[in-house]
Enzyme design. Structure first.
Site, short mmCIF file in Angstrom:
data_model
loop_
_atom_site.label_atom_id
_atom_site.label_comp_id
_atom_site.label_asym_id
_atom_site.label_seq_id
_atom_site.Cartn_x
_atom_site.Cartn_y
_atom_site.Cartn_z
CE LYS A 68 -12.84 -3.82 -0.03
NZ LYS A 68 -12.69 -3.46 1.38
CE LYS B 73 -4.49 -1.34 1.72
NZ LYS B 73 -5.59 -0.97 2.62
CE LYS C 296 -5.45 -8.88 -2.14
NZ LYS C 296 -5.15 -8.31 -0.84
P1 TYM Z 1 -10.34 -6.03 3.72
O1 TYM Z 1 -11.36 -4.98 3.94
O2 TYM Z 1 -9.25 -5.76 2.74
O3 TYM Z 1 -11.01 -7.37 3.25
C1 TYM Z 1 -12.11 -7.92 3.95
C2 TYM Z 1 -12.02 -9.43 3.96
O4 TYM Z 1 -12.02 -9.94 2.62
C3 TYM Z 1 -10.91 -10.81 2.45
N1 TYM Z 1 -10.43 -10.72 1.06
C4 TYM Z 1 -10.27 -11.78 0.26
N2 TYM Z 1 -10.49 -13.09 0.44
C5 TYM Z 1 -10.23 -13.92 -0.60
N3 TYM Z 1 -9.79 -13.49 -1.81
C6 TYM Z 1 -9.57 -12.17 -2.04
N4 TYM Z 1 -9.16 -11.74 -3.23
C7 TYM Z 1 -9.80 -11.25 -0.98
N5 TYM Z 1 -9.70 -9.89 -0.86
C8 TYM Z 1 -10.08 -9.59 0.40
C9 TYM Z 1 -9.87 -10.32 3.44
O5 TYM Z 1 -8.93 -11.32 3.74
C10 TYM Z 1 -10.73 -9.95 4.61
O6 TYM Z 1 -11.04 -11.09 5.39
N6 TYM Z 1 -7.31 -5.69 7.66
C11 TYM Z 1 -8.59 -6.20 7.21
C12 TYM Z 1 -9.76 -5.64 7.99
C13 TYM Z 1 -9.68 -5.81 9.47
C14 TYM Z 1 -9.87 -7.00 10.19
C15 TYM Z 1 -9.74 -6.65 11.56
C16 TYM Z 1 -10.13 -8.31 9.82
C17 TYM Z 1 -9.43 -4.82 10.37
N7 TYM Z 1 -9.50 -5.30 11.66
C18 TYM Z 1 -9.85 -7.60 12.59
C19 TYM Z 1 -10.24 -9.26 10.84
C20 TYM Z 1 -10.11 -8.90 12.19
C21 TYM Z 1 -8.76 -5.82 5.76
O7 TYM Z 1 -8.17 -4.91 5.26
O8 TYM Z 1 -9.72 -6.50 5.11
#
Ligand code: TYM
Length: 344
Positions: free
Chosen positions: A210, A115, A207
């Site tokens: 977004k 990022k 991957k």
């Molecule tokens: P975020 O918002 O990027 O993504 C949300 C969830 O979607 C999953 N994900 C995917 N899974 C499979 N294939 C993909 N291409 C893919 N893209 C995204 C992510 O693994 C995630 O589960 N840091 C986290 C948010 C967060 C969080 C937490 C999660 C903040 N605090 C505490 C768990 C517990 C994030 O950026 O997810």
């Protein structure tokens, strides 16, 4: 180590559109876990502002994630659905964890490197400290299980390291405050499944994300049937027919991705999908995938739009969820303050 009652926590950032990776990697697991566990599902708006956000769009994006949880089948009465910024203890505990986590640990985080890119000097401090806030999200509730996609594994490992170091650094104070064993559990990631890492439809080695500039790289939860059909038909493939078994997917990332998506959407396995489609051309398989994706995602998109049309309702749900989250967070935070040596 003490054993902790099982509790599930996960979160999604309110940035950009929710896509199939978020749905299959995370939300589908939330829907399943609510049957067996006490769960908190958070909209992590504090994480969202680690990169610039437009305030108006942020508010809408927060509501959209809440709507997606509910439209996908997460029950807001049974589970706690809330947004992070309404529970001040997340930021409070994150500060303490900033003082527990080490620079070296955070320097290794691949998401930060991706990022921040080349211009690290210009990245926000929040972006660097992001994993410490994530550890606070989970540990504030002493959550034991964290359903996420594979890309979050490193962050959960960091949360375990933070928990372990806190338990060690404050071991005497933890005991003096009457807690047996460690104060925080070491949370476990729940990653397994055929869609732990959904890849871009344009490039099976990247991957689904977004932030990919190509809309054709991802299926959004808000896409209508036409958009889903177009994106699947345009998805990159190779010239060979589908193999008869999973072993035959090696070295064919696009085929592997589409089969994994099909398996996840049909609650099946890649081998079962290939029993049905092995030897078929991609054109046949893609049509079946379009039908399946439209059947599964269409109603979710429609329900999201219905919910989003009533922002006051979503806001009231988030307020109530946050109230319930605080009931757990506040006493835990008081104990942390006592352990650290603050006066309250
Ligand atoms: P975020 O918002 O990027 O993504 C949300 C969830 O979607 C999953 N994900 C995917 N899974 C499979 N294939 C993909 N291409 C893919 N893209 C995204 C992510 O693994 C995630 O589960 N840091 C986290 C948010 C967060 C969080 C937490 C999660 C903040 N605090 C505490 C768990 C517990 C994030 O950026 O997810």
């Amino acid at each position: 180590m003490t054993s902790f009652p099982e509790r599930v926590f996960s979160g999604i950032q309110p940035t950009g559109n929710l896509h199939l990776g978020n749905y299959l990697g995370a939300i589908v697991k939330f829907v399943a876990l609510q049957k067996t566990h006490e769960c908190l599902f958070c909209v992590v708006d504090l994480h969202a502002i680690t990169v610039p956000q437009d305030p108006k769009e942020l508010r809408q994006a927060i509501r959209r994630i809440a709507a997606a949880y509910i439209a996908s089948g997460v029950d807001p009465a049974k589970n706690i659905i809330f947004n992070q910024s309404q529970v001040a203890e997340h930021a409070e505990l994150a500060w303490i964890f900033n003082c527990v986590a080490r620079m070296g640990w955070l320097n290794r985080m691949t998401q930060f490197k991706e990022k921040a890119g080349k211009d690290r000097e210009n990245a926000s401090i929040g972006l660097f400290a992001y994993p410490a806030l994530m550890a606070a999200d989970i540990l504030l509730y002493k959550a034991t299980h964290v359903p996420v996609g594979e890309d979050q594994k490193q962050h959960i490992e960091l949360a375990r390291d933070v928990a372990q170091k806190f338990n060690n650094d404050f071991a005497d104070s933890i005991a003096a405050n009457g807690h047996q064993g460690g104060f925080f559990p070491l949370p476990e990631p729940l990653i397994q499944g055929p869609a732990a890492r959904v890849m871009s439809l344009r490039d099976g080695t990247k991957k689904m994300s977004k932030s990919d500039p190509s809309e054709f790289s991802r299926i959004n939860l808000s896409d209508d049937a036409d958009a889903i059909a177009q994106k699947v038909r345009k998805a990159k493939t190779d010239p060979e027919p589908l193999p008869l078994a999973k072993d035959g997917l090696g070295g064919r990332p696009e085929a592997e991705n589409l089969v994994g998506i099909f398996a996840a959407l049909s609650d099946s396995t890649p081998d079962a999908v290939l029993q049905q489609f092995g030897g078929s051309q991609f054109s046949t398989f893609k049509q079946a995938l379009v039908d399946l994706a439209v059947e599964r995602l269409g109603p979710i998109g429609a329900e999201m739009r219905r919910l989003e049309a009533d922002p006051a309702y979503i806001d009231s749900l988030l307020r109530e969820g946050s109230r319930r989250a605080r009931e757990i967070a506040e006493p835990n935070m008081c104990q942390v303050k006592d352990i650290v040596g603050f006066i309250r």
